[in-house]
Write a protein that holds these residues in place. Structure first.
Motif, PDB file in Angstrom:
ATOM      1  N   ASP A 272       0.871  -1.172   0.000  1.00  0.00           N
ATOM      2  CA  ASP A 272       0.000   0.000   0.000  1.00  0.00           C
ATOM      3  C   ASP A 272       0.909   1.223   0.000  1.00  0.00           C
ATOM      4  OD1 ASP A 272      -1.637   2.136   0.473  1.00  0.00           O
ATOM      5  OD2 ASP A 272      -2.525   1.373   2.319  1.00  0.00           O
ATOM      6  N   GLN A 274       0.759   5.024  -0.283  1.00  0.00           N
ATOM      7  CA  GLN A 274      -0.044   6.246  -0.264  1.00  0.00           C
ATOM      8  C   GLN A 274      -1.453   6.003  -0.809  1.00  0.00           C
ATOM      9  OE1 GLN A 274       1.527   8.683   1.428  1.00  0.00           O
ATOM     10  NE2 GLN A 274       3.135   7.107   1.495  1.00  0.00           N
ATOM     11  N   GLY A 275      -2.037   4.875  -0.371  1.00  0.00           N
ATOM     12  CA  GLY A 275      -3.399   4.539  -0.773  1.00  0.00           C
ATOM     13  C   GLY A 275      -3.508   3.879  -2.137  1.00  0.00           C
ATOM     14  N   GLN A 276      -2.375   3.602  -2.786  1.00  0.00           N
ATOM     15  CA  GLN A 276      -2.399   2.973  -4.100  1.00  0.00           C
ATOM     16  C   GLN A 276      -1.684   1.621  -4.022  1.00  0.00           C
ATOM     17  OE1 GLN A 276      -2.484   5.556  -7.390  1.00  0.00           O
ATOM     18  NE2 GLN A 276      -1.930   7.366  -6.211  1.00  0.00           N
ATOM     19  N   ARG A 277      -2.243   0.638  -4.684  1.00  0.00           N
ATOM     20  CA  ARG A 277      -1.735  -0.734  -4.592  1.00  0.00           C
ATOM     21  C   ARG A 277      -0.626  -0.966  -5.616  1.00  0.00           C
ATOM     22  NH1 ARG A 277      -2.587  -5.862  -6.797  1.00  0.00           N
ATOM     23  NH2 ARG A 277      -2.656  -7.588  -5.285  1.00  0.00           N
ATOM     24  N   LEU A 278       0.531  -1.369  -5.119  1.00  0.00           N
ATOM     25  CA  LEU A 278       1.647  -1.722  -5.980  1.00  0.00           C
ATOM     26  C   LEU A 278       2.079  -3.142  -5.661  1.00  0.00           C
ATOM     27  CD1 LEU A 278       3.868   1.497  -5.625  1.00  0.00           C
ATOM     28  CD2 LEU A 278       2.142   1.030  -7.379  1.00  0.00           C
ATOM     29  N   GLU A 307      -7.143   4.824 -18.531  1.00  0.00           N
ATOM     30  CA  GLU A 307      -6.848   3.449 -18.132  1.00  0.00           C
ATOM     31  C   GLU A 307      -6.816   2.505 -19.321  1.00  0.00           C
ATOM     32  OE1 GLU A 307      -9.410   2.093 -15.068  1.00  0.00           O
ATOM     33  OE2 GLU A 307      -8.772   3.616 -13.605  1.00  0.00           O
ATOM     34  N   ASN A 315       1.573  -1.855 -12.522  1.00  0.00           N
ATOM     35  CA  ASN A 315       1.409  -0.956 -11.389  1.00  0.00           C
ATOM     36  C   ASN A 315       0.923   0.387 -11.906  1.00  0.00           C
ATOM     37  OD1 ASN A 315       2.185  -2.640  -9.280  1.00  0.00           O
ATOM     38  ND2 ASN A 315       4.358  -2.096  -9.454  1.00  0.00           N
ATOM     39  N   LEU A 317      -0.248   4.489 -10.771  1.00  0.00           N
ATOM     40  CA  LEU A 317      -0.402   5.601  -9.846  1.00  0.00           C
ATOM     41  C   LEU A 317      -1.371   6.598 -10.464  1.00  0.00           C
ATOM     42  CD1 LEU A 317       3.291   6.308  -8.722  1.00  0.00           C
ATOM     43  CD2 LEU A 317       1.556   4.974  -7.509  1.00  0.00           C
ATOM     44  N   THR A 318      -2.395   6.963  -9.721  1.00  0.00           N
ATOM     45  CA  THR A 318      -3.408   7.881 -10.227  1.00  0.00           C
ATOM     46  C   THR A 318      -3.243   9.243  -9.576  1.00  0.00           C
ATOM     47  OG1 THR A 318      -4.990   7.210  -8.521  1.00  0.00           O
ATOM     48  CG2 THR A 318      -5.011   5.966 -10.585  1.00  0.00           C
ATOM     49  N   LEU A 368      -1.997   9.385 -15.786  1.00  0.00           N
ATOM     50  CA  LEU A 368      -1.780   8.186 -14.992  1.00  0.00           C
ATOM     51  C   LEU A 368      -0.353   7.712 -15.240  1.00  0.00           C
ATOM     52  CD1 LEU A 368      -5.072   6.331 -16.014  1.00  0.00           C
ATOM     53  CD2 LEU A 368      -4.692   7.589 -13.889  1.00  0.00           C
ATOM     54  N   HIS A 370       2.282   4.360 -15.060  1.00  0.00           N
ATOM     55  CA  HIS A 370       2.210   2.896 -14.973  1.00  0.00           C
ATOM     56  C   HIS A 370       3.546   2.291 -15.396  1.00  0.00           C
ATOM     57  CE1 HIS A 370       1.795   2.097 -19.395  1.00  0.00           C
ATOM     58  NE2 HIS A 370       1.343   3.339 -19.383  1.00  0.00           N
TER      59      HIS A 370
END
Length: 397
Positions: A272, A274-278, A307, A315, A317-318, A368, A370
């Motif tokens: 996790d 910063q709230g984003q799943r990697l 997207e 991966n 990041l938004t 975005l 990625h």
């Protein structure tokens, strides 16, 4: 061994005691008062390799080199060339020569006599053949009768290398040898020195603060920090799999993001950030629980406007917004502002996108980010996330 070297003198070094082998440092330490300039360094430099000691000013790399050459005495520790300990030998009795940044050529002697100096000093009568072969090796035979002041900086540096090599050292030490050259000439000399090392087959130990120089020339790099070796390995290994935030930031450029390990799914670590799943491969992570720093190199990251452009499994990041776009020809280098603070690592993510004809995204554009999860590495989250990033890599000491 090249003909130019073998003709200079016999198979042993100047002391007649050392005939070959690896350079080994065992627990090498140097104190200046209470300051540990070199702190318990142990390493092996394989015979015939091109080895680089890389680090910023004050990290201990030059002091290490001076102890190998005999110009500094260790506080403790031992130095071996092959099976022979040379820790207490005088500099002139070690089969080691040094090439310095300032060349140290004799201005009143021509190039031929500069290269011949070491042979004449040892009483060698017939110097013509060895000197001519050595000048041919560095591609300066046609300039043999010129004085140093009549040569360019790069040519003078090659003369300095030839003068050192003709003495047939077991190890050639190079102390910031290209620091006085301009950028274009420095890059040319990087290739030239590597060619010479490959041809003569001697051990080269090269001290530098320049990361690109070390990666271009060396088979193996030891990254030094505060008197210790932070990481040792091939250029690719250090770049792709840094063991610390210092190496990740100092060797090239990295995007580092603070996060927490959520768990493992087979051979994959889930983070996790910063709230984003990697996700990242477990084999590329130095930690599998608790706080983690997820890293990815800028050239691995891609921009997308939607997207639909992102391959499955990447991966992502938004919430990014382009803050800067610099077109430099072969690539466009972006900075993308993220919706978290700088305390989380990179408040701005760097992206190096190859020039494939894609439209350049202008500042203010929402994007975005990625990348392939296998290009992610994981570091211990207890480290200083900015270590190594604020170092002046133009320092020369």
């Amino acid at each position: 061994m090249s003909a130019a070297l073998s003709a200079a003198h016999g198979p042993s070094g100047p002391s007649g005691a050392v005939t070959g082998g690896d350079l080994r440092l065992e627990n090498l330490t140097k104190h200046f008062g209470s300051f540990a300039a070199v702190d318990d360094v142990s390493l092996t430099v394989p015979q015939g390799s091109f080895f680089a000691l890389l680090g910023a000013s004050g990290c201990g790399k030059t002091t290490t080199l001076r102890m190998v050459s005999g110009l500094e005495d260790p506080t403790r520790g031992r130095i071996f060339l092959g099976e022979t300990e040379v820790t207490d030998l005088k500099p002139y009795r070690r089969p080691v020569n040094t090439v310095f940044q300032n060349y140290a050529l004799f201005p009143h002697l021509d190039i031929f006599e500069n290269v011949a100096f070491g042979l004449r000093r040892r009483g060698v009568k017939d110097v013509k053949g060895p000197v001519e072969r050595m000048l041919d090796l560095v591609e300066l035979g046609h300039l043999a009768r010129r004085k140093p002041a009549q040569l360019s900086g790069g040519q003078q540096q090659r003369v300095a290398v030839a003068r050192a090599l003709i003495n047939q050292p077991q190890v050639l030490l190079l102390d910031e040898p290209l620091g006085a050259l301009d950028l274009k000439l420095r890059r040319q000399m990087q290739i030239e020195l590597k060619r010479i090392q490959t041809e003569v087959g001697l051990t080269f130990v090269h001290v530098t603060h320049d990361q690109e120089e070390a990666m271009t020339m060396a088979d193996t790099i030891a990254v030094m920090n505060a008197g210790r070796i932070e990481q040792l390995g091939s250029p690719a290994e250090l770049y792709e799999n840094p063991v610390s935030t210092f190496v990740a930031n100092f060797l090239g450029q990295s995007n580092l993001i603070a996060g927490t390990v959520e768990g493992k799914d087979g051979d994959v670590v889930v983070v996790d950030a910063q709230g984003q799943r990697l996700t990242l491969p477990a084999k590329r992570s130095r930690i599998d629980s608790g706080r983690i720093i997820a890293g990815v190199r800028p050239e691995k990251v891609h921009l997308a406007r939607s997207e639909a452009e992102i391959p499955a499994g990447h991966n992502v990041l938004t919430g990014g917004v382009v803050s800067d776009a610099s077109f430099i020809g072969v690539s466009t280098q972006y900075l993308v502002k993220m919706p978290w603070g700088a305390e989380a690592g990179c408040g701005e993510v760097a992206v190096f996108e190859q020039n494939t004809g894609r439209e350049i995204q202008r500042p203010g554009t929402p994007v975005l980010l990625h990348w392939d999860p296998t290009q992610t590495f994981g570091l211990d989250g207890a480290q200083d996330i900015d270590a190594g990033s604020g170092i002046d890599d133009e320092a020369t000491a």
